[in-house]
Design a protein around this motif. Sequence first.
Motif: not given
Ligand SMILES: O=c1ccn([C@@H]2O[C@H](COP(=O)(O)O)[C@@H](O)[C@H]2O)c(=O)[nH]1
Length: 289
Positions: A166-169, A72-76, A234-236, A262-265, A106-110, A239-241, A35-37
């Motif tokens: 291992l983050t998705s970015n 569900v995963k709200p993006q804080v 596993a995010p990505g 998946s959020s934006r997708g 809660a996606d807060a990454k604290r 929208a991240q492909g 949930i990424d508003p």
């Molecule tokens: O490695 C990471 C950790 C967290 N995220 C989070 O997941 C969603 C991804 O959103 P999309 O719209 O599906 O790309 C977002 O809240 C990120 O902060 C991540 O992408 N990668």
Amino acid sequence: MAESAASQQAQPVRESFGSRLAAAMLDRGPLCVGIDPHPQLLADWGLNDDVAGLERFSLTVVEAVASLAAAVKPQVALYERHGSAGMAVLERVLAASAEAGVLSIADAKRGDIGSTMAAYADAWLRDGSSLAADSVTLSPYLGFESLRPALDLAAQYGRGVFVLALTSNPEGKSVQHVGGEQSVARRIVSAAAAENQRYEGVLGSVGLVVGATIGSALTDLDIELGPVRGAILAPGLGAQGATPADLRATFADAYPQVLATSSRGILAAGPSAAALRDAAEETLAGLRS
Ligand SMILES: O=c1ccn([C@@H]2O[C@H](COP(=O)(O)O)[C@@H](O)[C@H]2O)c(=O)[nH]1
């Protein structure tokens, strides 16, 4: 005689978060809807970038997908940008998720020094806190052991944590791949596995975040996820492909532990609840096939 690390750990008194999540994944499938508003999504849904828009957006998603997503995963961050009123919306989103019977992350990454970490743990993981979620994402870059207050509180209250491994970015590599055979990511994975030793026969409270976009990194860094005995967020996807096929190739034998998110997708299908459900179901079908 010295006690083993596992026997020194506080023993969990409630059903583990891993066990609750595994049951939800078995019942509904391996999908978490983010949930990424984002301001642009609010606009696309015909909503204002304000607290009322934020609440309408978030509760629409919860209502639409609660019966078919495992979590569900709200993006804080996207609630924080609206200040205290935004955080109050997040409290209501977490309460609505619990009421609708869907687990929350809660996606807060604290992550902070231990004494401050105890306060974060109280906020996200302690019974009675208005922000308590079923689980929270944590950043281990002040040292895995600095997360101790959250690790222990999660176990105590049957809640969970997802530690960034291992983050998705693409930039994540510059930290997480460092260290050769003993890469930073490998050490985090080992530390999570050690934590979950306190659970017998079920997935433990400590999960990991491993992006769907990481390609061959697990093989390159000689990392096995099976021994972690925890869920892999596993995010990505979308929208991240990354595609469901990428997830299967990347995680191989560990795929049954993977909760794809998946959020934006999916959110791009709104504002219609039926269209959101269709998008989530289509994603789920891809993950199952
Ligand atoms: O490695 C990471 C950790 C967290 N995220 C989070 O997941 C969603 C991804 O959103 P999309 O719209 O599906 O790309 C977002 O809240 C990120 O902060 C991540 O992408 N990668």
